[in-house]
Design an enzyme around this catalytic site. Sequence first.
Site, short mmCIF file in Angstrom:
data_model
loop_
_atom_site.label_atom_id
_atom_site.label_comp_id
_atom_site.label_asym_id
_atom_site.label_seq_id
_atom_site.Cartn_x
_atom_site.Cartn_y
_atom_site.Cartn_z
N VAL A 119 8.57 25.34 13.50
CA VAL A 119 7.45 26.25 13.29
C VAL A 119 6.60 26.35 14.55
CG1 VAL A 119 5.28 26.53 12.02
CG2 VAL A 119 7.37 25.99 10.80
N ASP A 175 3.73 17.51 21.75
CA ASP A 175 4.50 16.74 20.78
C ASP A 175 4.60 15.30 21.26
OD1 ASP A 175 6.75 17.93 18.49
OD2 ASP A 175 6.90 15.83 19.07
N VAL A 226 2.81 19.61 12.22
CA VAL A 226 3.61 18.38 12.21
C VAL A 226 4.37 18.25 10.89
CG1 VAL A 226 2.03 17.20 13.78
CG2 VAL A 226 1.69 16.98 11.31
N PRO A 258 6.77 15.35 5.31
CA PRO A 258 7.94 15.06 4.46
C PRO A 258 7.56 14.56 3.07
CG PRO A 258 7.64 13.33 6.11
CD PRO A 258 6.58 14.35 6.36
N GLU A 301 2.61 29.11 7.26
CA GLU A 301 3.63 29.93 7.94
C GLU A 301 4.71 30.34 6.93
OE1 GLU A 301 3.64 31.32 10.98
OE2 GLU A 301 5.31 32.28 9.96
N LYS A 342 1.01 29.09 -0.31
CA LYS A 342 2.23 28.71 0.41
C LYS A 342 3.20 27.97 -0.52
CE LYS A 342 5.26 27.69 3.41
NZ LYS A 342 6.19 28.67 3.96
N ALA A 352 4.57 30.50 -3.01
CA ALA A 352 5.57 31.44 -2.47
C ALA A 352 6.93 30.75 -2.39
CB ALA A 352 5.14 31.94 -1.10
N CYS A 401 12.32 22.87 3.32
CA CYS A 401 11.06 23.10 2.60
C CYS A 401 11.13 23.33 1.09
CB CYS A 401 10.30 24.24 3.26
SG CYS A 401 9.77 23.76 4.91
N1 LIG Z 1 10.98 24.87 9.22
C1 LIG Z 1 10.47 25.96 8.68
O1 LIG Z 1 11.14 27.00 8.62
C2 LIG Z 1 9.09 25.97 8.14
C3 LIG Z 1 8.33 24.82 8.07
N2 LIG Z 1 7.05 24.86 7.57
C4 LIG Z 1 6.20 23.65 7.56
O2 LIG Z 1 5.78 23.37 8.90
C5 LIG Z 1 5.68 21.97 9.12
C6 LIG Z 1 6.53 21.58 10.31
O3 LIG Z 1 7.88 21.89 10.02
P1 LIG Z 1 8.98 21.97 11.15
O4 LIG Z 1 8.44 22.67 12.35
O5 LIG Z 1 10.21 22.49 10.51
O6 LIG Z 1 9.15 20.41 11.48
P2 LIG Z 1 9.80 19.76 12.77
O7 LIG Z 1 10.24 18.41 12.41
O8 LIG Z 1 10.79 20.70 13.39
O9 LIG Z 1 8.57 19.65 13.81
C7 LIG Z 1 7.47 18.81 13.65
C8 LIG Z 1 7.14 18.21 15.00
O10 LIG Z 1 5.89 17.50 14.91
C9 LIG Z 1 5.96 16.39 15.81
N3 LIG Z 1 4.91 15.44 15.45
C10 LIG Z 1 4.80 14.69 14.32
N4 LIG Z 1 3.65 13.98 14.34
C11 LIG Z 1 3.02 14.29 15.51
C12 LIG Z 1 1.79 13.88 16.11
N5 LIG Z 1 0.97 13.03 15.48
N6 LIG Z 1 1.46 14.38 17.32
C13 LIG Z 1 2.29 15.25 17.97
N7 LIG Z 1 3.46 15.67 17.45
C14 LIG Z 1 3.82 15.20 16.24
C15 LIG Z 1 7.38 15.87 15.63
O11 LIG Z 1 7.79 15.07 16.72
C16 LIG Z 1 8.17 17.18 15.50
O12 LIG Z 1 8.69 17.61 16.75
C17 LIG Z 1 6.09 21.31 7.80
O13 LIG Z 1 4.93 21.06 7.06
C18 LIG Z 1 6.91 22.39 7.11
O14 LIG Z 1 6.82 22.27 5.70
C19 LIG Z 1 6.48 26.04 7.17
C20 LIG Z 1 7.18 27.21 7.24
C21 LIG Z 1 8.55 27.29 7.72
O1 LIG Z 2 8.47 27.12 4.17
C1 LIG Z 2 9.53 27.27 4.71
O2 LIG Z 2 10.14 26.39 5.34
C2 LIG Z 2 10.27 28.57 4.64
O3 LIG Z 2 11.27 28.40 3.60
C3 LIG Z 2 12.13 29.52 3.41
O4 LIG Z 2 12.83 29.79 4.62
P1 LIG Z 2 14.15 29.00 5.03
O5 LIG Z 2 14.25 27.75 4.24
O6 LIG Z 2 14.13 28.89 6.50
O7 LIG Z 2 15.37 29.97 4.66
P2 LIG Z 2 15.69 30.92 3.40
O8 LIG Z 2 16.23 32.17 3.92
O9 LIG Z 2 14.56 31.00 2.48
O10 LIG Z 2 16.88 30.14 2.69
C4 LIG Z 2 16.67 28.92 2.01
C5 LIG Z 2 17.95 28.51 1.30
O11 LIG Z 2 18.19 29.36 0.20
C6 LIG Z 2 19.51 29.88 0.27
N1 LIG Z 2 19.53 31.24 -0.32
C7 LIG Z 2 18.68 32.19 0.12
C8 LIG Z 2 18.68 33.44 -0.45
C9 LIG Z 2 19.55 33.74 -1.49
O12 LIG Z 2 19.60 34.86 -2.06
N2 LIG Z 2 20.39 32.76 -1.93
C10 LIG Z 2 20.40 31.51 -1.37
O13 LIG Z 2 21.17 30.64 -1.80
C11 LIG Z 2 19.85 29.88 1.74
O14 LIG Z 2 21.22 29.90 1.96
C12 LIG Z 2 19.20 28.58 2.17
O15 LIG Z 2 20.03 27.48 1.88
C13 LIG Z 2 11.29 30.76 3.08
O16 LIG Z 2 12.15 31.88 2.98
C14 LIG Z 2 10.22 31.00 4.15
O17 LIG Z 2 9.39 32.08 3.76
C15 LIG Z 2 9.37 29.74 4.30
O18 LIG Z 2 8.43 29.92 5.35
#
Ligand SMILES: NC(=O)C1=CN([C@@H]2O[C@H](COP(=O)(O)OP(=O)(O)OC[C@H]3O[C@@H](n4cnc5c(N)ncnc54)[C@H](O)[C@@H]3O)[C@@H](O)[C@H]2O)C=CC1
Ligand SMILES: O=C(O)[C@H]1O[C@H](OP(=O)(O)OP(=O)(O)OC[C@H]2O[C@@H](n3ccc(=O)[nH]c3=O)[C@H](O)[C@@H]2O)[C@H](O)[C@@H](O)[C@@H]1O
Length: 480
Positions: free
Chosen positions: A12, A33, A86, A89, A157, A216, A219, A272
């Site tokens: 993110v 980071d 950050v 989990p 996000e 969030k 959604a 997520c």
């Molecule tokens: N991955 C996704 O598509 C989405 C994730 N989110 C949310 O965003 C958050 C982050 O997710 P990701 O970016 O996927 O995780 P990620 O694991 O890819 O990144 C998190 C980063 O934070 C760093 N970090 C942890 N503690 C720290 C600290 N105290 N100071 C500096 N750096 C630190 C870690 O080293 C890591 O690189 C989570 O809450 C997740 O639920 C929201 C929307 C989409």
């Molecule tokens: O909070 C988050 O981390 C994000 O989680 C999802 O995004 P993401 O997990 O990256 O990917 P998706 O496209 O939502 O797919 C999630 C899982 O559902 C599965 N999926 C998706 C759509 C579908 O019709 N069927 C299905 O099995 C995908 O293959 C995948 O395993 C949401 O779509 C984002 O809006 C949100 O920001």
Amino acid sequence: MVKICCIGAGYVGGPTMAVIALKCPSIEVAVVDISVARIAAWNSDQLPIYEPGLDDVVKQRRGKNLFFSTEVEKHVSEADIIFVSVNTPTKTRGLGAGKAADLTYWESAARMIADVSKNDKIVVEKSTVPVKTAEAIEKILSHNSKGINYQILSNPEFLAEGTAIQDLFNPDRVLIGGRDTPEGQKAIHALKQVYAHWVPEDRIICTNLWSAELSKLAANAFLAQRISSVNAMSALCEATGADVTQVSNAVGKDTRIGPKFLNASVGFGGSCFQKDILNLVYICECNGLKEVANYWKQVIQVNDYQKNRFVNRMVSSMFNTVSGKKVAILGFAFKKDTGDTRETPAIDVCKGLLGDNAHLSIYDPQVTEDQITKDLSMKKFDWDHPTHLQPMSPFAVKQVNVVWDAYEATKDAHGVCILTEWDEFKTLDFKKIYDTMQKPAFVFDGRNVVDAEKLREIGFIVYSIGKPLDAWLKDMPALA
Ligand SMILES: NC(=O)C1=CN([C@@H]2O[C@H](COP(=O)(O)OP(=O)(O)OC[C@H]3O[C@@H](n4cnc5c(N)ncnc54)[C@H](O)[C@@H]3O)[C@@H](O)[C@H]2O)C=CC1
Ligand SMILES: O=C(O)[C@H]1O[C@H](OP(=O)(O)OP(=O)(O)OC[C@H]2O[C@@H](n3ccc(=O)[nH]c3=O)[C@H](O)[C@@H]2O)[C@H](O)[C@@H](O)[C@@H]1O
């Protein structure tokens, strides 16, 4: 010049800040980071995450108004707006273990902000957090405020991996929650000005803090619930001869329902959906809302059922045992166009097959052998901590071979199992694959990517999620 600092250079933090830097050349953006390796990768030609279009955006702004650094305290103290992105989990021990969000990383970031700040700051929750987290963060910051004014905003996000850049360029909405005070409204306005560089005003929604935080979780719960709904239907389709693709299409034509996110699959994965629903369930339970908690819990139970059902279908079709048989796994990432494997259904399917003593040959175009080994040997939820704090991969998992070619994976295999919908799997030469496989040759399509009829003509026995069953499969009981 406005200065933004983002704590957390992950899936993110990295893409979001790169796009802000691209769209707002007048703003200086530093992404920091604690992981030295991750920051080094962001500063190299090999970015730490695979995301279509990301390289280009980073290359355009890195070193100009976009910086990646491990000097966390320096950039935090200089920033006007601090995003916190950050890890949050699922807790693995103590109160709420297996459900509640672990806010350790968030809390340590908040304490560090309080320690190093010398002027007023806007602190933005970018991570997904439990509703009411802002209240706790406010307490941590104000406890040690030294006269500094902190405004906490919730700006969750909504990007999805694989389409992150598109989603950030053209978001359905940007959500900003803040306090209903003059200072709170001023902070909302300041953040709104950042997004207003490229997001139309009517797509920027401003709410109170708790609505933004809860929206969030809501959604993600709604999205996951759609998938569990269609997956539940897929089981009924198989039992009755209906075709889930036709059912989804017919249902999705209703404009009140809509066509998106109705693809039946082996189950949803990703970092997520499960984590956020478990978190929602825990919050409901803490508020005495047992029925509401149970309602959302069922979304995860159906997802687990779908993964189990798939494994059982495979094993029962292949004469009720896969012991000693080679099974090719095509795709390990949780969806196409990402190398991310967090909570991928492939982990559960592979573990299920290994439990029956299968030999697995795994191919995914973006996932490394090291990652697969780690995933198959790690305990549930350990994967969502910063990479350098995760347990080292202790041993290569016996009976697993990771290869870099789909044809190599399928050679001499008894069955092929498709777990990620990578485009390249649609154009594989299945005749060539059939000729090199053991007979009878099976294809188990967990993503409905192959043309089952064509494969049957070649000679395969094909199982596609939610589709009418081969005569062969009908006779084999598949108990979940
Ligand atoms: N991955 C996704 O598509 C989405 C994730 N989110 C949310 O965003 C958050 C982050 O997710 P990701 O970016 O996927 O995780 P990620 O694991 O890819 O990144 C998190 C980063 O934070 C760093 N970090 C942890 N503690 C720290 C600290 N105290 N100071 C500096 N750096 C630190 C870690 O080293 C890591 O690189 C989570 O809450 C997740 O639920 C929201 C929307 C989409
Ligand atoms: O909070 C988050 O981390 C994000 O989680 C999802 O995004 P993401 O997990 O990256 O990917 P998706 O496209 O939502 O797919 C999630 C899982 O559902 C599965 N999926 C998706 C759509 C579908 O019709 N069927 C299905 O099995 C995908 O293959 C995948 O395993 C949401 O779509 C984002 O809006 C949100 O920001």
